[in-house]
Design an enzyme around this catalytic site. Structure first.
Site, PDB file in Angstrom:
ATOM      1  N   ASN A 158       0.804  -1.222   0.000  1.00  0.00           N
ATOM      2  CA  ASN A 158       0.000   0.000   0.000  1.00  0.00           C
ATOM      3  C   ASN A 158       0.839   1.275   0.000  1.00  0.00           C
ATOM      4  OD1 ASN A 158      -2.648  -1.294   0.175  1.00  0.00           O
ATOM      5  ND2 ASN A 158      -1.994  -1.925   2.226  1.00  0.00           N
TER       6      ASN A 158
ATOM      7  N   GLU B  80      20.346   5.142  -8.645  1.00  0.00           N
ATOM      8  CA  GLU B  80      19.369   4.167  -9.146  1.00  0.00           C
ATOM      9  C   GLU B  80      18.696   4.681 -10.414  1.00  0.00           C
ATOM     10  OE1 GLU B  80      15.174   1.918  -7.931  1.00  0.00           O
ATOM     11  OE2 GLU B  80      16.052   3.396  -6.562  1.00  0.00           O
ATOM     12  N   ARG B  81      18.261   5.930 -10.390  1.00  0.00           N
ATOM     13  CA  ARG B  81      17.529   6.464 -11.535  1.00  0.00           C
ATOM     14  C   ARG B  81      18.440   6.655 -12.737  1.00  0.00           C
ATOM     15  NH1 ARG B  81      13.583  10.245  -7.698  1.00  0.00           N
ATOM     16  NH2 ARG B  81      12.216   8.474  -7.205  1.00  0.00           N
TER      17      ARG B  81
ATOM     18  N   ARG C  16      15.502  -6.507 -45.616  1.00  0.00           N
ATOM     19  CA  ARG C  16      14.154  -6.878 -46.048  1.00  0.00           C
ATOM     20  C   ARG C  16      13.794  -6.119 -47.330  1.00  0.00           C
ATOM     21  NH1 ARG C  16       9.348  -9.393 -44.109  1.00  0.00           N
ATOM     22  NH2 ARG C  16       7.971  -9.342 -45.942  1.00  0.00           N
TER      23      ARG C  16
ATOM     24  N   GLN D 140       7.370  -2.140 -35.243  1.00  0.00           N
ATOM     25  CA  GLN D 140       6.634  -1.682 -36.423  1.00  0.00           C
ATOM     26  C   GLN D 140       7.447  -1.897 -37.693  1.00  0.00           C
ATOM     27  OE1 GLN D 140       3.593  -0.738 -35.774  1.00  0.00           O
ATOM     28  NE2 GLN D 140       2.963  -0.325 -37.879  1.00  0.00           N
TER      29      GLN D 140
ATOM     30  N   GLY E 239       5.342  -8.398 -38.679  1.00  0.00           N
ATOM     31  CA  GLY E 239       5.036  -9.654 -38.002  1.00  0.00           C
ATOM     32  C   GLY E 239       6.237 -10.256 -37.306  1.00  0.00           C
TER      33      GLY E 239
ATOM     34  N   GLU F 253       5.321  10.074 -13.440  1.00  0.00           N
ATOM     35  CA  GLU F 253       4.545  11.145 -12.815  1.00  0.00           C
ATOM     36  C   GLU F 253       5.281  11.731 -11.608  1.00  0.00           C
ATOM     37  OE1 GLU F 253       2.044   8.626 -15.287  1.00  0.00           O
ATOM     38  OE2 GLU F 253       3.398   8.135 -13.635  1.00  0.00           O
TER      39      GLU F 253
END
Length: 391
Positions: free
Chosen positions: A131, A248-249, A274, A343, A347, A374
Site C-alpha cells: 500500500n 538508481e535512476r 528486407r 513496427q 510480423g 509522474e
C-alpha cells in the site's frame, strides 16, 4: 575532444569487456530465461568474477572502486543484451552494494560487501509495500527498539532479488522501516535470510516484462534485528534513501538507453535486408522516419545520460532535476524506440525470434520502477520552481 561516453581509457576498457561478455554469454540465454521466468544465478555470479557486482564499491571491501559513469556503462551494455538480467544486477549492485558502501559503517561493509562483490551473497533493497509505492513515507513497516535489538514488522512488495528461485529468499537486504512512534522517522536495517520471522510471501509471476529477474513479496513478523545492523543513525534513513535514488535512476536510464541501442541496431539491419516492391524497405520514407527518429532520440538520451553521470558523485545528492529528468526522458524514449522497431519488423517484430518484442515488454517497467514518470514530473517541476534562469 574527449569521448563523452568513454571519458577515460579505464572506461573504454570496461565497456569493451562488458560488451564482449554480454554478447557472448548474456544475449544467448535471454529469451530462454524470459520464457521460463527464471533468474540465471550461475551467470549472475560470473559478474562477480569480472568485478561488476561491486563496480562502485571501495576496493578494500572487494569492489572495483569506479564511478557513476562506470556504473552507467555496465548497465547500458548488459541491458542491450538482456534487460531482465540487468535489472537483477542493478538491484544487487546499486540498491544493495552501492547503498551499503556509501551509507554503512566499516564493520557492516566488512561483513557484507566482500561476499556481495564476489557473488557469494545476492542482495536487494526493500522500500515499496503493498500500500505504499511512490509515497515512501507512507510505509507501514515498523521497527521497535528492544534492548540490543530492533523488532521489525511489515511487508515489502515488488522486491527484485527477493527470491532467487521458486521458494528461496535472496541472501541479504537493506530494509527501510519507520521508527515506532516517529511519523517521518525512517531507519535502514540489514536483514539476512535465516532470521526468524523473515520469510518469502510470494514469488510474483506473470509479469509483462523483466521476467528474467525475480520479483517477490517479503514478510517480516517480529524479526529480531541486531542494533549492529542499523545502517546510519536511527530515524535518519530518508537522506540515504534519496541519495541512493539518484544513482538508481541514472542506471535505470542507462538500461533504457541499452534497450534503445539494441532496438535501433535490429531495425537498421532489418531495414537494409528486407526487400519489398523490389527495394530494401529502408528506401521508403515511412521506414526511414522510424529509423532516423529513433537514432536521434537514442543519441539525445545517451548524451543526457552520460553528462548526468559525469556530474554525479556517489556520496552526494547531485541534481535531482537531472537524475529524475534523464530517467523521465530515457524511459519513454527506450519504450518508443522498441515500439518503432516492432513496427519496422512487422510480423517478425511480434515474435520472440527478433528480440524486440521482449525489449518492448521490458522497457515498460522503466516508466514505473525506481520512481514513476509522474513522480519525476512532480520532482522536476518543484525543483525548477526554485530557479529563474537555466545555466
Amino acid at each position: 575532444m574527449s569521448d563523452l561516453f568513454n571519458p577515460t581509457e579505464e572506461h573504454k576498457v570496461l565497456r569493451e569487456m562488458v560488451r564482449s561478455f554480454a554478447e557472448r554469454e548474456v544475449a544467448p540465454q535471454a529469451e530462454h530465461h524470459d520464457r521460463e521466468e527464471r533468474f540465471n544465478i550461475e551467470l549472475f555470479k560470473k559478474l562477480g568474477e569480472l568485478g561488476l557486482l561491486g563496480v562502485t564499491a571501495p576496493e578494500q571491501f572487494g569492489g572495483s572502486g569506479m564511478d557513476a559513469t562506470a556504473a552507467v556503462i555496465a548497465h547500458e551494455e548488459l541491458a542491450a543484451a538482456d534487460p531482465g538480467f540487468c535489472l537483477a544486477y542493478l538491484a544487487h549492485s546499486m540498491l544493495f552494494v552501492n547503498n551499503l558502501a556509501v551509507n554503512g559503517n566499516d564493520d557492516q561493509r566488512s561483513r557484507y560487501l566482500p561476499g556481495a562483490c564476489s557473488g557469494e551473497l545476492i542482495g536487494g533493497m526493500c522500500m515499496s509495500e503493498p500500500n505504499a509505492g511512490t509515497d515512501v513515507l507512507g510505509m507501514g513497516s515498523v521497527a521497535r527498539r528492544d534492548g540490543e535489538d530492533y523488532i521489525l514488522n511489515g511487508q515489502k512488495m515488488w522486491i527484485t532479488n527477493g527470491a532467487v528461485s521458486e521458494g528461496e529468499l535472496g541472501d541479504v537486504f537493506l530494509v527501510y522501516a519507520r521508527e515506532e512512534g516517529g511519523e517521518r522517522a525512517v531507519s535502514l536495517f540489514l536483514v539476512e535470510k535465516g532470521m526468524k520471522g523473515f520469510s518469502l510471501g510470494q514469488k510474483i509471476t506473470g509479469k509483462l516484462g523483466m521476467r528474467a529477474s525475480t520479483t517477490a513479496e517479503l514478510v517480516f513478523e517480529d524479526v529480531r534485528v541486531p542494533a549492529a545492523n542499523l545502517v546510519g543513525k536511527p530515524g535518519s534513513a530518508v537522506r540515504s534513501m534519496m541519495r541512493n535514488l539518484a544513482i538508481e535512476r541514472v542506471t535505470l536510464a542507462a538500461m533504457s538507453v541499452g534497450i534503445a541501442r539494441r532496438s535501433v541496431e535490429i531495425m537498421n539491419r532489418y531495414g537494409a535486408e528486407r526487400v519489398a516492391f523490389g527495394e530494401p524497405i529502408n528506401r521508403f520514407g515511412q521506414i526511414q522516419r522510424h529509423i532516423a527518429e529513433s537514432y536521434a532520440e537514442y543519441m539525445a538520451g545517451r548524451s543526457y545520460l552520460y553528462k548526468t553521470a559525469a556530474d554525479l558523485s556517489l556520496d552526494a545528492f547531485g541534481s535531482r532535476a537531472d537524475s529524475d529528468g534523464v530517467k523521465l526522458y530515457c524511459s519513454t524514449m527506450g519504450k518508443n524506440v522498441a515500439d518503432r522497431a516492432i513496427q519496422v519488423l512487422g510480423g517478425y517484430g511480434y515474435v520472440a525470434e527478433y528480440d524486440v518484442e521482449r525489449l518492448w515488454r521490458d522497457a515498460k517497467l522503466l516508466e514505473i520502477g525506481g520512481g514513476t514518470n509522474e513522480a519525476h514530473q512532480k520532482n522536476i517541476t518543484r525543483d525548477l520552481s526554485k530557479i529563474e534562469r537555466l545555466l
